[in-house]
Write an enzyme that holds these catalytic residues in place. Structure first.
Site, PDB file in Angstrom:
ATOM      1  N   TYR A 159      35.301  27.067  36.677  1.00  0.00           N
ATOM      2  CA  TYR A 159      35.761  28.463  36.762  1.00  0.00           C
ATOM      3  C   TYR A 159      35.481  29.012  38.165  1.00  0.00           C
ATOM      4  O   TYR A 159      36.363  29.590  38.808  1.00  0.00           O
ATOM      5  CB  TYR A 159      35.047  29.316  35.709  1.00  0.00           C
ATOM      6  CG  TYR A 159      35.374  30.795  35.781  1.00  0.00           C
ATOM      7  CD1 TYR A 159      36.570  31.288  35.276  1.00  0.00           C
ATOM      8  CD2 TYR A 159      34.482  31.700  36.357  1.00  0.00           C
ATOM      9  CE1 TYR A 159      36.877  32.650  35.333  1.00  0.00           C
ATOM     10  CE2 TYR A 159      34.770  33.061  36.423  1.00  0.00           C
ATOM     11  CZ  TYR A 159      35.970  33.533  35.906  1.00  0.00           C
ATOM     12  OH  TYR A 159      36.268  34.875  35.982  1.00  0.00           O
ATOM     13  N   SER A 162      37.838  27.564  40.612  1.00  0.00           N
ATOM     14  CA  SER A 162      39.210  28.108  40.510  1.00  0.00           C
ATOM     15  C   SER A 162      39.286  29.480  41.171  1.00  0.00           C
ATOM     16  O   SER A 162      40.292  29.825  41.798  1.00  0.00           O
ATOM     17  CB  SER A 162      39.658  28.180  39.047  1.00  0.00           C
ATOM     18  OG  SER A 162      39.000  29.229  38.344  1.00  0.00           O
TER      19      SER A 162
HETATM   20  N1  LIG Z   1      35.187  40.194  32.497  1.00  0.00           N
HETATM   21  C1  LIG Z   1      34.505  39.736  33.535  1.00  0.00           C
HETATM   22  O1  LIG Z   1      33.251  39.821  33.547  1.00  0.00           O
HETATM   23  C2  LIG Z   1      35.210  39.143  34.726  1.00  0.00           C
HETATM   24  C3  LIG Z   1      34.441  38.860  35.863  1.00  0.00           C
HETATM   25  C4  LIG Z   1      35.065  38.319  36.970  1.00  0.00           C
HETATM   26  C5  LIG Z   1      36.425  38.074  36.953  1.00  0.00           C
HETATM   27  N2  LIG Z   1      37.151  38.349  35.835  1.00  0.00           N
HETATM   28  C6  LIG Z   1      38.578  38.045  35.881  1.00  0.00           C
HETATM   29  O2  LIG Z   1      39.328  39.186  35.534  1.00  0.00           O
HETATM   30  C7  LIG Z   1      40.558  38.791  34.931  1.00  0.00           C
HETATM   31  C8  LIG Z   1      40.718  39.510  33.613  1.00  0.00           C
HETATM   32  O3  LIG Z   1      39.596  39.193  32.804  1.00  0.00           O
HETATM   33  P1  LIG Z   1      39.208  39.958  31.466  1.00  0.00           P
HETATM   34  O4  LIG Z   1      37.737  39.989  31.432  1.00  0.00           O
HETATM   35  O5  LIG Z   1      40.000  41.206  31.301  1.00  0.00           O
HETATM   36  O6  LIG Z   1      39.677  38.828  30.418  1.00  0.00           O
HETATM   37  P2  LIG Z   1      40.304  38.884  28.957  1.00  0.00           P
HETATM   38  O7  LIG Z   1      40.095  37.528  28.383  1.00  0.00           O
HETATM   39  O8  LIG Z   1      39.804  40.076  28.216  1.00  0.00           O
HETATM   40  O9  LIG Z   1      41.864  39.096  29.275  1.00  0.00           O
HETATM   41  C9  LIG Z   1      42.601  38.095  29.913  1.00  0.00           C
HETATM   42  C10 LIG Z   1      44.063  38.265  29.539  1.00  0.00           C
HETATM   43  O10 LIG Z   1      44.804  37.245  30.225  1.00  0.00           O
HETATM   44  C11 LIG Z   1      45.729  36.676  29.314  1.00  0.00           C
HETATM   45  N3  LIG Z   1      46.063  35.315  29.707  1.00  0.00           N
HETATM   46  C12 LIG Z   1      45.259  34.217  29.639  1.00  0.00           C
HETATM   47  N4  LIG Z   1      45.934  33.126  30.034  1.00  0.00           N
HETATM   48  C13 LIG Z   1      47.182  33.545  30.375  1.00  0.00           C
HETATM   49  C14 LIG Z   1      48.338  32.872  30.842  1.00  0.00           C
HETATM   50  N5  LIG Z   1      48.351  31.546  31.000  1.00  0.00           N
HETATM   51  N6  LIG Z   1      49.462  33.593  31.082  1.00  0.00           N
HETATM   52  C15 LIG Z   1      49.454  34.941  30.889  1.00  0.00           C
HETATM   53  N7  LIG Z   1      48.406  35.624  30.422  1.00  0.00           N
HETATM   54  C16 LIG Z   1      47.267  34.937  30.166  1.00  0.00           C
HETATM   55  C17 LIG Z   1      44.997  36.715  27.964  1.00  0.00           C
HETATM   56  O11 LIG Z   1      45.913  36.588  26.875  1.00  0.00           O
HETATM   57  C18 LIG Z   1      44.319  38.070  28.029  1.00  0.00           C
HETATM   58  O12 LIG Z   1      45.156  39.104  27.556  1.00  0.00           O
HETATM   59  C19 LIG Z   1      40.495  37.275  34.788  1.00  0.00           C
HETATM   60  O13 LIG Z   1      41.197  36.676  35.863  1.00  0.00           O
HETATM   61  C20 LIG Z   1      39.008  36.981  34.880  1.00  0.00           C
HETATM   62  O14 LIG Z   1      38.745  35.685  35.340  1.00  0.00           O
HETATM   63  C21 LIG Z   1      36.578  38.872  34.714  1.00  0.00           C
END
Ligand SMILES: NC(=O)c1ccc[n+]([C@@H]2O[C@H](COP(=O)([O-])OP(=O)(O)OC[C@H]3O[C@@H](n4cnc5c(N)ncnc54)[C@H](O)[C@@H]3O)[C@@H](O)[C@H]2O)c1
Length: 255
Positions: A159, A162
């Site tokens: 992760y 990526s």
């Molecule tokens: N929550 C955290 O602590 C955190 C920290 C750092 C980075 N992020 C990043 O923020 C972004 C959003 O995270 P989040 O916490 O809201 O996650 P989440 O899992 O709540 O939401 C992610 C969304 O992306 C969609 N998704 C997944 N794979 C997909 C694909 N192949 N095509 C289209 N949609 C897809 C899922 O269906 C979901 O609705 C991500 O890129 C995550 O890596 C999150």
């Protein structure tokens, strides 16, 4: 409020906006005046988010899109151009998280992580950039992660890698497409209270107080904290900002 006209008449695509950070971003960009097109794997979730944004009086459409499919992503960009005539903003938020001990990690785990978190971003940029270049303007915001800067010690080296790739891609595209009028930046969230974060600590929920204690602002991020940073980078307020990674982590990177 200033934020209510930052994106007037703009067209914005937000991926992965069925929940969490993406849903908050879609809602905020729509409130800022944009017509928002959600590209999301879970079409039902996307429609539910889009419906509530429309019910509040703003413009939002839901599209079932898997960012790992270059064809489907190109179709969404082509639709945006045909129906709305432009793509001003692309927010590459769709992301996936999973834990696998590094010494047990197989190719399938690494490939899936890179397919969504890195290649998905690359596909969406490739699909949206021609429309932006043609008009000589546009803004792309990639959602990276604090893990992409400092690494991860919690069985998620793939992760972190990526998200590191997303940061390198952001800087590379900013240098390549700045001369064509397109700005490309990233946000690097810290721990944000979403399903993804909750899943990451579900085996050891007792870690939560320690996680919060290590954040100088002493709280988890909320999806809206990240959405506001994305709105800033997407808008003309950041008109001279490109190739940057804005950490939105409550100071966690300092600790
Ligand atoms: N929550 C955290 O602590 C955190 C920290 C750092 C980075 N992020 C990043 O923020 C972004 C959003 O995270 P989040 O916490 O809201 O996650 P989440 O899992 O709540 O939401 C992610 C969304 O992306 C969609 N998704 C997944 N794979 C997909 C694909 N192949 N095509 C289209 N949609 C897809 C899922 O269906 C979901 O609705 C991500 O890129 C995550 O890596 C999150």
């Amino acid at each position: 409020m200033l934020s209510e006209c930052l994106l007037t008449d703009r067209v914005a695509i937000v991926t992965g906006a069925g929940q969490g950070i993406g849903a908050a971003t879609a809602a905020l960009l729509a409130r800022a005046g944009a017509t928002v097109l959600i590209g999301e794997l879970d079409a039902e979730q996307a429609e539910s988010v889009a419906g509530s944004i429309r019910a509040a009086g703003y413009k939002c459409e839901a599209h079932g899109v898997d960012v790992t499919s270059p064809n489907r992503v190109r179709e969404l960009a082509a639709y945006a151009l045909a129906r709305h005539g432009r793509i001003d903003v692309l927010v590459n938020n769709a992301g996936y998280y999973g834990k696998v001990p590094t010494l047990e990690m197989d190719d399938a785990s690494m490939d899936r992580m890179m397919a969504v978190n890195y290649k998905g971003v690359q596909h969406c940029c490739q699909a949206a950039l021609p429309a932006m270049i043609a008009r000589g303007c546009g803004s792309i915001v990639n959602v990276a992660s604090m893990a992409g800067i400092k690494g991860s010690s919690s069985q998620a080296s793939h992760y972190a890698a990526s998200k590191g790739a997303v940061i390198a891609l952001t800087r590379s595209l900013a240098a390549e497409f700045g001369p064509r009028g397109v700005r490309i930046n990233a946000v690097a969230p810290g721990q944000v209270d979403t399903q993804l974060f909750r899943a990451s600590i579900k085996e050891r929920p007792e870690r939560l107080p320690g996680i919060v204690e290590a954040i100088p602002l002493r709280r988890l991020g909320q999806p809206e904290d990240i959405a506001r940073a994305i709105l800033f980078l997407a808008s003309d307020l950041a008109g001279f900002v490109t190739g940057q990674v804005l950490s939105v982590c409550g100071g966690r990177l300092l600790a």
